[in-house]
Design a protein around this motif. Structure first.
Motif, PDB file in Angstrom:
ATOM      1  N   ILE A  11       0.826  -1.199   0.000  1.00 27.69           N
ATOM      2  CA  ILE A  11       0.000   0.000   0.000  1.00 27.69           C
ATOM      3  C   ILE A  11       0.869   1.260   0.000  1.00 27.69           C
ATOM      4  CG2 ILE A  11      -1.686   1.319   1.352  1.00 27.69           C
ATOM      5  CD1 ILE A  11      -2.935  -1.365   2.109  1.00 27.69           C
ATOM      6  N   VAL A  12       1.980   1.246   0.717  1.00 29.20           N
ATOM      7  CA  VAL A  12       2.862   2.419   0.659  1.00 29.20           C
ATOM      8  C   VAL A  12       3.831   2.323  -0.520  1.00 29.20           C
ATOM      9  CG1 VAL A  12       2.778   2.941   3.108  1.00 29.20           C
ATOM     10  CG2 VAL A  12       4.553   1.455   2.255  1.00 29.20           C
ATOM     11  N   ARG A  13       3.708   1.271  -1.256  1.00 30.56           N
ATOM     12  CA  ARG A  13       4.563   0.966  -2.398  1.00 30.56           C
ATOM     13  C   ARG A  13       6.040   0.854  -2.032  1.00 30.56           C
ATOM     14  NH1 ARG A  13       4.925   3.698  -8.376  1.00 30.56           N
ATOM     15  NH2 ARG A  13       5.642   1.838  -9.417  1.00 30.56           N
ATOM     16  N   ALA A  14       6.261   0.257  -0.859  1.00 33.56           N
ATOM     17  CA  ALA A  14       7.621  -0.124  -0.520  1.00 33.56           C
ATOM     18  C   ALA A  14       7.962  -1.381  -1.311  1.00 33.56           C
ATOM     19  CB  ALA A  14       7.754  -0.382   0.973  1.00 33.56           C
ATOM     20  N   TYR A  15       6.926  -2.190  -1.581  1.00 33.20           N
ATOM     21  CA  TYR A  15       7.051  -3.288  -2.529  1.00 33.20           C
ATOM     22  C   TYR A  15       6.204  -2.931  -3.738  1.00 33.20           C
ATOM     23  CZ  TYR A  15       8.563  -6.379   1.301  1.00 33.20           C
ATOM     24  OH  TYR A  15       9.219  -6.956   2.336  1.00 33.20           O
ATOM     25  N   ASP A  16       6.632  -3.369  -4.903  1.00 34.71           N
ATOM     26  CA  ASP A  16       5.766  -3.230  -6.061  1.00 34.71           C
ATOM     27  C   ASP A  16       4.879  -4.461  -6.144  1.00 34.71           C
ATOM     28  OD1 ASP A  16       6.083  -0.806  -7.352  1.00 34.71           O
ATOM     29  OD2 ASP A  16       8.101  -1.370  -8.001  1.00 34.71           O
TER      30      ASP A  16
ATOM     31  N   ILE B 177       3.138  11.725  -4.137  1.00 34.13           N
ATOM     32  CA  ILE B 177       2.072  11.011  -3.426  1.00 34.13           C
ATOM     33  C   ILE B 177       2.563  10.455  -2.098  1.00 34.13           C
ATOM     34  CG2 ILE B 177       0.398   9.130  -3.551  1.00 34.13           C
ATOM     35  CD1 ILE B 177       0.561   9.258  -6.522  1.00 34.13           C
ATOM     36  N   ARG B 178       3.822  10.043  -2.080  1.00 33.30           N
ATOM     37  CA  ARG B 178       4.379   9.448  -0.845  1.00 33.30           C
ATOM     38  C   ARG B 178       4.208  10.361   0.357  1.00 33.30           C
ATOM     39  NH1 ARG B 178       8.553   6.032  -2.763  1.00 33.30           N
ATOM     40  NH2 ARG B 178       7.547   3.997  -2.834  1.00 33.30           N
ATOM     41  N   LYS B 179       4.236  11.660   0.101  1.00 30.56           N
ATOM     42  CA  LYS B 179       4.052  12.597   1.199  1.00 30.56           C
ATOM     43  C   LYS B 179       2.734  12.352   1.921  1.00 30.56           C
ATOM     44  CE  LYS B 179       5.648  16.058  -1.449  1.00 30.56           C
ATOM     45  NZ  LYS B 179       5.507  17.347  -2.103  1.00 30.56           N
ATOM     46  N   GLU B 180       1.770  11.852   1.150  1.00 36.23           N
ATOM     47  CA  GLU B 180       0.443  11.704   1.737  1.00 36.23           C
ATOM     48  C   GLU B 180       0.237  10.343   2.381  1.00 36.23           C
ATOM     49  OE1 GLU B 180      -2.365  12.886  -1.233  1.00 36.23           O
ATOM     50  OE2 GLU B 180      -1.167  14.649  -1.726  1.00 36.23           O
ATOM     51  N   ILE B 181       1.148   9.411   2.133  1.00 40.24           N
ATOM     52  CA  ILE B 181       1.021   8.088   2.742  1.00 40.24           C
ATOM     53  C   ILE B 181       2.297   7.758   3.487  1.00 40.24           C
ATOM     54  CG2 ILE B 181       0.606   5.664   2.320  1.00 40.24           C
ATOM     55  CD1 ILE B 181      -0.924   6.353  -0.078  1.00 40.24           C
ATOM     56  N   GLN B 182       2.209   7.627   4.783  1.00 39.78           N
ATOM     57  CA  GLN B 182       3.390   7.381   5.592  1.00 39.78           C
ATOM     58  C   GLN B 182       3.220   6.116   6.418  1.00 39.78           C
ATOM     59  OE1 GLN B 182       6.408   9.202   5.991  1.00 39.78           O
ATOM     60  NE2 GLN B 182       5.768  10.102   4.068  1.00 39.78           N
ATOM     61  N   MET B 183       4.279   5.725   7.053  1.00 41.38           N
ATOM     62  CA  MET B 183       4.247   4.458   7.764  1.00 41.38           C
ATOM     63  C   MET B 183       4.861   4.594   9.159  1.00 41.38           C
ATOM     64  SD  MET B 183       5.264   0.950   5.970  1.00 41.38           S
ATOM     65  CE  MET B 183       4.960  -0.630   6.711  1.00 41.38           C
ATOM     66  N   ILE B 184       4.286   3.879  10.116  1.00 41.33           N
ATOM     67  CA  ILE B 184       4.886   3.779  11.450  1.00 41.33           C
ATOM     68  C   ILE B 184       5.298   2.325  11.634  1.00 41.33           C
ATOM     69  CG2 ILE B 184       4.537   4.034  13.924  1.00 41.33           C
ATOM     70  CD1 ILE B 184       2.294   5.993  13.298  1.00 41.33           C
TER      71      ILE B 184
ATOM     72  N   LYS C 124      -2.108  11.891   4.755  1.00 39.54           N
ATOM     73  CA  LYS C 124      -3.535  11.603   4.903  1.00 39.54           C
ATOM     74  C   LYS C 124      -3.756  10.180   5.378  1.00 39.54           C
ATOM     75  CE  LYS C 124      -6.408  13.453   2.083  1.00 39.54           C
ATOM     76  NZ  LYS C 124      -7.095  13.708   0.797  1.00 39.54           N
ATOM     77  N   ILE C 125      -2.895   9.287   4.901  1.00 40.38           N
ATOM     78  CA  ILE C 125      -3.029   7.894   5.314  1.00 40.38           C
ATOM     79  C   ILE C 125      -1.773   7.473   6.050  1.00 40.38           C
ATOM     80  CG2 ILE C 125      -3.272   5.522   4.522  1.00 40.38           C
ATOM     81  CD1 ILE C 125      -4.740   6.484   2.135  1.00 40.38           C
ATOM     82  N   ILE C 126      -1.951   6.753   7.160  1.00 38.49           N
ATOM     83  CA  ILE C 126      -0.790   6.211   7.852  1.00 38.49           C
ATOM     84  C   ILE C 126      -0.954   4.708   7.988  1.00 38.49           C
ATOM     85  CG2 ILE C 126       0.500   6.167  10.003  1.00 38.49           C
ATOM     86  CD1 ILE C 126       0.229   8.980  10.254  1.00 38.49           C
ATOM     87  N   VAL C 127       0.047   3.977   7.563  1.00 42.98           N
ATOM     88  CA  VAL C 127       0.033   2.531   7.747  1.00 42.98           C
ATOM     89  C   VAL C 127       0.817   2.238   9.022  1.00 42.98           C
ATOM     90  CG1 VAL C 127       0.724   0.335   6.756  1.00 42.98           C
ATOM     91  CG2 VAL C 127      -0.082   2.151   5.265  1.00 42.98           C
TER      92      VAL C 127
END
Lengths: 336, 364
Positions: free
Chosen positions: A56-61, A90-97, A175-178
């Motif tokens: 979802i964060v496209r760390a993997y394709d 787009i990555r700015k809007e989807i981040q990960m913890i 906007k989205i946090i995984v």
């Protein structure tokens, strides 16, 4: 894309290939996320929760499928098809913890640098003073004392480190946090602090969470909707209450019965799960769960169950879902 | 020692000498375990749970200096103090692994990767039960079957990496049970496992407990697991037991502010969603150069200024079997203890600062 949705995952597949073995880590997963809600993803270890989060964060394709995302500007994009440049915006809007607050922070950077790093990467022209200011504000928001920002991560306790991780994820105003097992490594009392913080920040900044965890009571507390994964497949998806009180898939039922309830008077009927999770490189035929299912019959090993809607918003993949009467938690009983 | 008890820990202190000073992870722990019961030892990380258990087996690090008493009822019904034994001597070897055994937290780390599982279980059998290798193998395999490992003949010759986490934990339990111990110490045995596997292992432990009639000392920070497993609970904070009693009593009516906080921070399934979880502010202080005050003082919401920061409460029995160490709890026993301490403090104050200063000098 539907109007309320911010993210739609459609038929997502992820395969890892090495030499001559292909492991299907995620197989045909579809679900949608509304803006401002929390989606919990649960399952045993090795079921593909983390891989899904990373896709979802496209760390993997992803190998196949679509991840439709509505950007802040209102565009609808398939995130797996956009080019590198667009992806960066787009990555700015989807981040990960991340899960482990001990290994996810660079020990050789000060906390201020850690929180500033996403800004540096995304806004190279921003003046340092402004960056510092933003990092400090964010640190305060997550409950860190700005006076300590020049220290290194080793000087902080587990709960505070997780706050640093949260500040780093939030500094870009995503906007989205995984959240991948964001509270699993913490002690119970610290866990409560971090969960409260995440909930407060969600209200304040209108965040959408995808909360990956194996701790079902935490997921029940924080999530609006829950997805249950087994061996790379989403076997059930629906409102938290639907999943916990009226499960439609036998795996969900077994999972619920295994949750330890913090009340010695509560008598749980445990539904045993036979054996262990099968090897994802060589999954069973038909329904992936049939080898461990107590309701399994002839059809289950032959037919692949369809992922169907049973009540509004409640999906499950089980051939016998309609005839089975599965038992979940009885909320009224638990509160008495 | 009381007749039913097989283990009594009395006023156990542990000091660790370090460059920076002396660390005191355990500062006066008291509890006892009766035959065949399960005692849960609960607390946050760093509260001294694990190190307490290690001193019961005398497998502490060299730098640890435990003092106090750990009384154990030996095979011949005599009472022995484990702390007085030589940690490498014959006496403790007769107890360690045979009468008291331990299950460790991470099964992947507890086994040596260089030897087969069977070999490692057999080690214990050969040491304590029989010298006959054939017989020992039979005994070890029998135990492996008992803990639910299928296809034992093949599994016996496999290495740890060929086992999954749950299976490895079963093998570890088999190793602990092979000598039929009277006391099993389980140090977070299911923390590294999935919920479904956790439920299997807990059930297995309960069954085996009934069969072997052994006592279990169950260390965990998961209150759900404690509710499922334990007859009695001891809550630890900063190296001290702050509350102990029947698990039903403690869950229904937690009294000590720390216990209340701990219970409140666990979300109950079916509870209200919009409700915030109760969180205990702050973190556990480092157990070094602690002032003479209640260990929980800084984080407590019921603290009494002028009392809790001057003296440390002791465990007092409020009702049969339920003990609490707190001045602020509203029950006759705690209040009586509070008045006593207040009177003592007043007396000390009246005697003036001279003696206090003298005391301090003496200590230095």
């Amino acid at each position: 894309m539907e109007k309320d949705n911010i993210l739609e995952v459609k038929h997502l597949h992820k395969r890892f290939t090495s030499k001559n073995v292909t492991v299907k880590a995620v197989t045909d997963v579809s679900f949608s996320v509304r803006e401002g809600e929390t989606i919990g993803i649960v399952g045993e270890s090795g079921c593909g929760k983390t891989t899904l989060g990373r896709c979802i964060v496209r760390a993997y394709d992803a190998s196949e499928g679509e991840v439709m995302y509505r950007t802040e500007a209102g565009e609808e994009l398939d995130f797996l098809k956009v080019d590198k440049k667009k992806m960066k915006s787009i990555r700015k809007e989807i981040q990960m913890i991340f899960q482990d607050p001990y290994s996810s922070l660079d020990p050789r950077m000060t906390v201020l640098d850690i929180i500033k790093e996403p800004l540096k990467a995304n806004f190279p022209k921003m003046p340092t003073s402004e960056m510092d200011q933003m990092a400090k504000e964010m640190a305060e928001k997550v409950g860190l004392n700005p006076a300590y920002l020049m220290r290194y991560p080793h000087a902080f306790s587990g709960g505070q480190r997780q706050r640093i991780g949260i500040a780093r994820a939030l500094v870009l105003k995503p906007k989205i946090i995984v959240c991948d097992e964001a509270v699993s490594a913490l002690d119970v009392s610290i866990q409560a602090q971090v969960i409260n913080l995440l909930k407060d920040l969600q209200k304040e900044m209108k965040l959408t969470y995808i909360f990956i965890s194996h701790d079902l009571s935490v997921v029940e507390h924080i999530s609006d909707r829950v997805g249950v994964m087994y061996l790379g497949k989403m076997v059930e998806y629906g409102e938290t209450e639907q999943i916990f009180t009226r499960p439609k898939h036998p795996y969900t039922e077994a999972l619920m019965s295994a949750v330890p309830v913090a009340d010695p008077n509560y008598i749980q009927e445990r539904i045993p799960l036979m054996g262990e999770i099968p090897n994802p490189a060589n999954p069973p035929s038909g329904c992936y769960f049939h080898t461990r299912c107590r309701y399994c019959d002839q059809k289950c090993s032959e037919l692949t169950p369809e992922y169907k809607q049973f009540e509004p918003g409640h999906f499950a993949a089980c051939i016998r879902a309609e005839e089975l009467k599965l038992k979940g938690f009885d909320y009224s009983e638990m509160n008495s | 020692m009381e007749k039913d008890n097989i283990l009594e820990v009395k006023d156990l202190h542990i000091d660790i000498k370090m460059m920076e000073g002396t660390l005191t992870p355990v500062r006066g722990v008291n509890f006892e375990i009766k035959r065949g019961e399960t005692l849960g030892l609960v607390g946050e990380s760093g509260c001294g749970k694990s190190i307490t258990c290690k001193s019961i087996l005398a497998i502490n690090d060299k730098k640890c200096y435990p003092h106090g008493e750990i009384m154990f009822r030996n095979e011949d019904d005599s009472e022995v103090d484990i702390l007085k034994m030589d940690p490498k001597g014959k006496e403790i070897r007769n107890i360690r692994g045979k009468q008291i055994s331990m299950i460790f937290q991470e099964p992947m780390v507890a086994f040596s990767p260089m030897y087969t599982i069977g070999n490692q279980i057999n080690e214990c059998t050969l040491l304590h039960i029989t010298k006959d290798k054939k017989k020992a193998k039979e005994i070890s395999m029998e135990v492996m079957r008992k803990v639910g490992i299928a296809n034992v003949e093949k599994r016996y010759n496999q290495y740890p990496h060929e086992f999954s986490g749950g299976m490895l934990q079963r093998a570890l339990i088999a190793m602990a049970l092979v000598c039929n111990p009277k006391l099993l110490i389980a140090d977070e045995p299911t923390t590294a496992l999935d919920v479904t596997i956790q439920a299997q292992i807990l059930e297995l432990m309960k069954e085996l407990q009934k069969e072997f009639n052994m006592a279990i000392l169950f260390i965990t920070h998961d209150l759900g697991v404690v509710a499922r497993m334990c007859d009695r609970v001891a809550v630890m904070y900063l190296g001290k037991v702050v509350e102990t009693g029947d698990s039903k009593t403690i869950y229904a009516n937690p009294q000590h502010p720390y216990t209340r906080g701990l219970m409140g921070s666990v979300h109950k399934i079916g509870g209200r969603k919009d409700e915030r979880l109760f969180s205990i502010e702050g973190t556990v202080p480092l157990a070094m150069n602690l002032p003479k005050q209640c260990g929980f003082y800084d984080r407590c919401d019921a603290r009494i200024e002028g009392l809790c920061d001057k003296a440390e409460p002791e465990l007092v029995e409020t009702e049969p079997g339920h003990k609490i160490a707190c001045f602020a709890c509203n029950n006759p026993a705690c209040q009586k203890h509070r008045q006593e301490v207040e009177a003592r403090l007043k007396e000390e104050e009246a005697r003036g600062p001279v003696e206090e200063g003298g005391k301090k000098r003496g200590k230095r």
